[in-house]
Design an enzyme around this catalytic site. Structure first.
Site, PDB file in Angstrom:
ATOM      1  N   THR A   1       0.824  -1.209   0.000  1.00  0.00           N
ATOM      2  CA  THR A   1       0.000   0.000   0.000  1.00  0.00           C
ATOM      3  C   THR A   1       0.860   1.261   0.000  1.00  0.00           C
ATOM      4  O   THR A   1       2.000   1.238   0.478  1.00  0.00           O
ATOM      5  CB  THR A   1      -0.890  -0.022   1.265  1.00  0.00           C
ATOM      6  OG1 THR A   1      -1.449   1.261   1.467  1.00  0.00           O
ATOM      7  CG2 THR A   1      -0.087  -0.359   2.526  1.00  0.00           C
ATOM      8  N   ASP A   2       0.277   2.362  -0.467  1.00  0.00           N
ATOM      9  CA  ASP A   2       0.993   3.644  -0.395  1.00  0.00           C
ATOM     10  C   ASP A   2       1.031   4.178   1.042  1.00  0.00           C
ATOM     11  O   ASP A   2       1.765   5.131   1.329  1.00  0.00           O
ATOM     12  CB  ASP A   2       0.361   4.678  -1.332  1.00  0.00           C
ATOM     13  CG  ASP A   2      -1.096   4.992  -1.024  1.00  0.00           C
ATOM     14  OD1 ASP A   2      -1.687   4.331  -0.142  1.00  0.00           O
ATOM     15  OD2 ASP A   2      -1.658   5.906  -1.669  1.00  0.00           O
ATOM     16  N   GLU A   3       0.249   3.564   1.950  1.00  0.00           N
ATOM     17  CA  GLU A   3       0.192   4.087   3.321  1.00  0.00           C
ATOM     18  C   GLU A   3       1.511   3.904   4.068  1.00  0.00           C
ATOM     19  O   GLU A   3       1.735   4.538   5.100  1.00  0.00           O
ATOM     20  CB  GLU A   3      -0.978   3.438   4.083  1.00  0.00           C
ATOM     21  CG  GLU A   3      -2.286   3.705   3.364  1.00  0.00           C
ATOM     22  CD  GLU A   3      -3.547   3.284   4.110  1.00  0.00           C
ATOM     23  OE1 GLU A   3      -3.526   3.246   5.349  1.00  0.00           O
ATOM     24  OE2 GLU A   3      -4.556   3.002   3.435  1.00  0.00           O
TER      25      GLU A   3
ATOM     26  N   TYR B   1      -1.762  -0.647  10.967  1.00  0.00           N
ATOM     27  CA  TYR B   1      -1.885  -1.311   9.649  1.00  0.00           C
ATOM     28  C   TYR B   1      -0.689  -0.958   8.769  1.00  0.00           C
ATOM     29  O   TYR B   1       0.008  -1.845   8.265  1.00  0.00           O
ATOM     30  CB  TYR B   1      -3.193  -0.893   8.959  1.00  0.00           C
ATOM     31  CG  TYR B   1      -3.214  -1.199   7.471  1.00  0.00           C
ATOM     32  CD1 TYR B   1      -3.203  -2.509   7.006  1.00  0.00           C
ATOM     33  CD2 TYR B   1      -3.236  -0.165   6.520  1.00  0.00           C
ATOM     34  CE1 TYR B   1      -3.205  -2.792   5.641  1.00  0.00           C
ATOM     35  CE2 TYR B   1      -3.243  -0.445   5.151  1.00  0.00           C
ATOM     36  CZ  TYR B   1      -3.220  -1.756   4.725  1.00  0.00           C
ATOM     37  OH  TYR B   1      -3.219  -2.030   3.371  1.00  0.00           O
TER      38      TYR B   1
ATOM     39  N   LYS C   1       2.378  -3.287   7.283  1.00  0.00           N
ATOM     40  CA  LYS C   1       2.657  -3.446   5.853  1.00  0.00           C
ATOM     41  C   LYS C   1       4.085  -2.986   5.536  1.00  0.00           C
ATOM     42  O   LYS C   1       4.786  -3.614   4.744  1.00  0.00           O
ATOM     43  CB  LYS C   1       1.653  -2.665   5.000  1.00  0.00           C
ATOM     44  CG  LYS C   1       0.237  -3.200   5.010  1.00  0.00           C
ATOM     45  CD  LYS C   1       0.075  -4.594   4.428  1.00  0.00           C
ATOM     46  CE  LYS C   1       0.311  -4.680   2.951  1.00  0.00           C
ATOM     47  NZ  LYS C   1      -0.043  -6.034   2.410  1.00  0.00           N
TER      48      LYS C   1
HETATM   49  P1  NAD Z   1      -9.326  -7.745   2.226  1.00  0.00           P
HETATM   50  O1  NAD Z   1      -9.341  -7.482   3.690  1.00  0.00           O
HETATM   51  O2  NAD Z   1     -10.565  -7.518   1.420  1.00  0.00           O
HETATM   52  O3  NAD Z   1      -8.899  -9.252   1.949  1.00  0.00           O
HETATM   53  C1  NAD Z   1      -7.864  -9.883   2.656  1.00  0.00           C
HETATM   54  C2  NAD Z   1      -7.971 -11.394   2.409  1.00  0.00           C
HETATM   55  O4  NAD Z   1      -6.886 -12.025   3.106  1.00  0.00           O
HETATM   56  C3  NAD Z   1      -9.263 -12.003   2.934  1.00  0.00           C
HETATM   57  O5  NAD Z   1      -9.806 -12.893   1.976  1.00  0.00           O
HETATM   58  C4  NAD Z   1      -8.816 -12.762   4.182  1.00  0.00           C
HETATM   59  O6  NAD Z   1      -9.616 -13.904   4.473  1.00  0.00           O
HETATM   60  C5  NAD Z   1      -7.385 -13.160   3.806  1.00  0.00           C
HETATM   61  N1  NAD Z   1      -6.556 -13.387   5.001  1.00  0.00           N
HETATM   62  C6  NAD Z   1      -6.435 -12.584   6.094  1.00  0.00           C
HETATM   63  N2  NAD Z   1      -5.610 -13.163   6.987  1.00  0.00           N
HETATM   64  C7  NAD Z   1      -5.190 -14.332   6.430  1.00  0.00           C
HETATM   65  C8  NAD Z   1      -4.321 -15.362   6.868  1.00  0.00           C
HETATM   66  N3  NAD Z   1      -3.717 -15.306   8.074  1.00  0.00           N
HETATM   67  N4  NAD Z   1      -4.100 -16.423   6.055  1.00  0.00           N
HETATM   68  C9  NAD Z   1      -4.724 -16.491   4.831  1.00  0.00           C
HETATM   69  N5  NAD Z   1      -5.568 -15.551   4.387  1.00  0.00           N
HETATM   70  C10 NAD Z   1      -5.792 -14.485   5.167  1.00  0.00           C
HETATM   71  O7  NAD Z   1      -8.111  -6.886   1.664  1.00  0.00           O
HETATM   72  P2  NAD Z   1      -7.933  -6.159   0.261  1.00  0.00           P
HETATM   73  O8  NAD Z   1      -8.508  -4.803   0.360  1.00  0.00           O
HETATM   74  O9  NAD Z   1      -8.371  -7.083  -0.812  1.00  0.00           O
HETATM   75  O10 NAD Z   1      -6.348  -6.017   0.228  1.00  0.00           O
HETATM   76  C11 NAD Z   1      -5.528  -7.031  -0.317  1.00  0.00           C
HETATM   77  C12 NAD Z   1      -4.066  -6.613  -0.234  1.00  0.00           C
HETATM   78  O11 NAD Z   1      -3.881  -5.387  -0.937  1.00  0.00           O
HETATM   79  C13 NAD Z   1      -3.584  -6.350   1.197  1.00  0.00           C
HETATM   80  O12 NAD Z   1      -2.276  -6.846   1.312  1.00  0.00           O
HETATM   81  C14 NAD Z   1      -3.614  -4.823   1.317  1.00  0.00           C
HETATM   82  O13 NAD Z   1      -2.638  -4.383   2.232  1.00  0.00           O
HETATM   83  C15 NAD Z   1      -3.280  -4.418  -0.100  1.00  0.00           C
HETATM   84  N6  NAD Z   1      -3.806  -3.104  -0.529  1.00  0.00           N
HETATM   85  C16 NAD Z   1      -5.131  -2.800  -0.359  1.00  0.00           C
HETATM   86  C17 NAD Z   1      -5.613  -1.578  -0.807  1.00  0.00           C
HETATM   87  C18 NAD Z   1      -7.075  -1.222  -0.696  1.00  0.00           C
HETATM   88  O14 NAD Z   1      -7.459  -0.093  -1.029  1.00  0.00           O
HETATM   89  N7  NAD Z   1      -7.942  -2.123  -0.268  1.00  0.00           N
HETATM   90  C19 NAD Z   1      -4.745  -0.667  -1.416  1.00  0.00           C
HETATM   91  C20 NAD Z   1      -3.390  -1.024  -1.572  1.00  0.00           C
HETATM   92  C21 NAD Z   1      -2.936  -2.249  -1.135  1.00  0.00           C
HETATM   93  P1  TYD Z   2     -10.810   3.673   4.280  1.00  0.00           P
HETATM   94  O1  TYD Z   2     -11.749   3.274   3.196  1.00  0.00           O
HETATM   95  O2  TYD Z   2     -10.912   3.007   5.605  1.00  0.00           O
HETATM   96  O3  TYD Z   2      -9.346   3.538   3.674  1.00  0.00           O
HETATM   97  P2  TYD Z   2      -7.905   4.028   4.293  1.00  0.00           P
HETATM   98  O4  TYD Z   2      -8.088   4.393   5.708  1.00  0.00           O
HETATM   99  O5  TYD Z   2      -7.057   2.813   4.137  1.00  0.00           O
HETATM  100  O6  TYD Z   2      -7.481   5.163   3.426  1.00  0.00           O
HETATM  101  O7  TYD Z   2     -10.971   5.238   4.524  1.00  0.00           O
HETATM  102  C1  TYD Z   2     -10.816   6.168   3.466  1.00  0.00           C
HETATM  103  C2  TYD Z   2     -10.946   7.560   4.039  1.00  0.00           C
HETATM  104  O8  TYD Z   2     -12.301   7.757   4.480  1.00  0.00           O
HETATM  105  C3  TYD Z   2     -10.084   7.805   5.274  1.00  0.00           C
HETATM  106  O9  TYD Z   2      -9.605   9.146   5.235  1.00  0.00           O
HETATM  107  C4  TYD Z   2     -11.033   7.629   6.439  1.00  0.00           C
HETATM  108  C5  TYD Z   2     -12.362   8.086   5.876  1.00  0.00           C
HETATM  109  N1  TYD Z   2     -13.571   7.410   6.399  1.00  0.00           N
HETATM  110  C6  TYD Z   2     -14.645   8.167   6.857  1.00  0.00           C
HETATM  111  O10 TYD Z   2     -14.616   9.426   6.871  1.00  0.00           O
HETATM  112  N2  TYD Z   2     -15.760   7.514   7.309  1.00  0.00           N
HETATM  113  C7  TYD Z   2     -15.840   6.147   7.324  1.00  0.00           C
HETATM  114  O11 TYD Z   2     -16.882   5.600   7.772  1.00  0.00           O
HETATM  115  C8  TYD Z   2     -14.731   5.379   6.838  1.00  0.00           C
HETATM  116  C9  TYD Z   2     -14.784   3.889   6.850  1.00  0.00           C
HETATM  117  C10 TYD Z   2     -13.609   6.058   6.382  1.00  0.00           C
END
Ligand code: NAD
Ligand code: TYD
Length: 361
Positions: A136-138, A163, A167
């Site tokens: 992630t960019d975070e 988180y 990461k």
């Molecule tokens: P998500 O929470 O929707 O899915 C995570 C999956 O991992 C789930 O299916 C869960 O069951 C599985 N999991 C969790 N713990 C596990 C374990 N111990 N063993 C096996 N499986 C396990 O997450 P996402 O949003 O799909 O993110 C996927 C990846 O992308 C993550 O690594 C996250 O850091 C990264 N990412 C997410 C975003 C975003 O905006 N969602 C952006 C950039 C990077």
């Molecule tokens: P989120 O979707 O949780 O992603 P991330 O924290 O990984 O960026 O949140 C996106 C943005 O929205 C973040 O600035 C927090 C804000 N947010 C709200 O204002 N209300 C909400 O209910 C949630 C879930 C997030």
């Protein structure tokens, strides 16, 4: 036939990636999806591909060394694409330990098992084996609200939430394997994703779901925080392109130059819902700006994220394809068509799906 081991494939991005890969490669690849199915993992996301001969689901925990080792022993894995993680910042603030366990220890187990399976006696690695760590960019921390600064691959890590710290630690482990063993890996650091199958704890699906039900729309702090949103298919494509065309050992940032303040996102969703809901749909009456509710800010809330995707564009030729106006419509249309998915996810019923589908196999 190339064999992929995808971790976390039942989650949001993982399931979209698996769909993308079968659309692109069809029967040219085999995918093994390893997921422990936490609250965020949902096999309903993969219903339409689960009967394919070239797809296998294995329920396993990435922190379980023996289980992961067994998968490598029994299969000649060519590519690892590692999504599995705890992914929600708010949950990490409440309960950091599981983030360290899954994101750090889990990544260490994946790296170690892949290394053991792929390493040759002279310390080099079998030809063509590749590991992609999805991050992630975070990890880069927070940018000022200046509209001109960006996260580059060279930006120093400065994570703030449990988180992003977990990461960042997992990224460091991957970098250590690259530096120490010349392990064949890449890291991608992507901005916020949105699209089908996203769990409604994240901003966009939460707002869509609440607005349709006439529930409050919680805005953390003043709603002015900025995120850089990317449609999930564009991310899936970027991951595949990095794995196929990227230089091993390199990190690539993935983002779409699509910065929006949270409050802007909420207004766009409300406007789009009003535009898309048919006149006679009873949910129309629920959708209103009056639902917007300012709530206590998130602890340590990062101000702004913004990716500079210059490197992936120049070296690999990846560019985002989905404009936000189009992506949000596609996402909302998907949620309209998948009301049962949302009901099952919010009621926890999807866990029963696994029991019924897989208990007797
Ligand atoms: P998500 O929470 O929707 O899915 C995570 C999956 O991992 C789930 O299916 C869960 O069951 C599985 N999991 C969790 N713990 C596990 C374990 N111990 N063993 C096996 N499986 C396990 O997450 P996402 O949003 O799909 O993110 C996927 C990846 O992308 C993550 O690594 C996250 O850091 C990264 N990412 C997410 C975003 C975003 O905006 N969602 C952006 C950039 C990077
Ligand atoms: P989120 O979707 O949780 O992603 P991330 O924290 O990984 O960026 O949140 C996106 C943005 O929205 C973040 O600035 C927090 C804000 N947010 C709200 O204002 N209300 C909400 O209910 C949630 C879930 C997030």
């Amino acid at each position: 036939m190339r064999t992929y081991l995808v971790t976390g494939g039942a989650g949001f991005i993982g399931s979209n990636y698996i769909h993308y890969m079968f659309r692109k490669y069809d029967n040219e690849i085999r995918i093994i999806n390893v997921d422990v199915l936490t609250y965020a993992g949902n096999l309903e996301n993969l219903k339409d591909i689960e009967d394919r001969d070239n797809y296998t689901f294995i329920r396993a925990d990435i922190t379980d060394k023996d289980a992961i080792q067994k998968i490598f022993d029994e299969n000649d894995i060519d590519r690892v694409v590692h999504f599995a993680a705890e992914s929600h910042v708010d949950r990490s603030i409440k309960n950091p330990e599981v983030f360290v366990k899954t994101n750090v220890l889990g990544t260490a187990v994946m790296l170690n098992c892949a290394k053991a399976a792929w390493e040759l006696p002279d310390g080099s690695f079998k030809e063509g084996k590749k590991f992609l760590h999805v991050s992630t960019d975070e990890v880069y921390g927070s940018l000022p609200d200046d509209g001109t600064s960006y996260f580059y691959e060279t930006t120093p890590y400065s994570p703030h939430s449990p988180y992003s710290a977990s990461k960042a630690s997992s990224d460091m482990l991957v970098k250590a394997y690259i530096d120490t063993y010349k392990f064949p890996a890449n890291i991608t650091n992507c901005s916020n994703n949105y699209g089908p199958y996203q769990f409604p704890e994240k901003l966009i699906p939460l707002i869509i779901n609440n607005a349709l039900q006439g529930k409050k729309l919680p805005v953390y702090g003043n709603g002015m925080n900025i995120r850089d949103w990317l449609y999930v298919d564009d991310h899936a494509k970027g991951i595949d392109m990095v794995q196929e065309k990227g230089k091993l050992g390199e990190t690539y940032n993935i983002g779409g130059h699509n910065e929006k303040r949270n409050i802007e996102i909420i207004h766009i969703i409300l406007d789009t819902l009003k535009e898309m809901l048919p006149e006679n749909d009873p949910r129309r009456a629920n959708v209103s700006e009056d639902l917007i509710t300012y709530v206590e800010d998130r602890k340590g809330h990062d101000i702004r994220y913004a990716i500079a995707p210059d490197k992936i564009k120049a070296e690999i030729g990846w560019e985002p394809e989905t404009m936000f106006a189009e992506g949000i419509k596609k996402t909302i249309a998907w949620f309209f068509e998948h009301e049962d998915w949302m009901k099952n996810v919010t009621s926890g019923d999807y866990q029963k799906y696994y029991e019924s589908m897989y208990n007797n196999r």
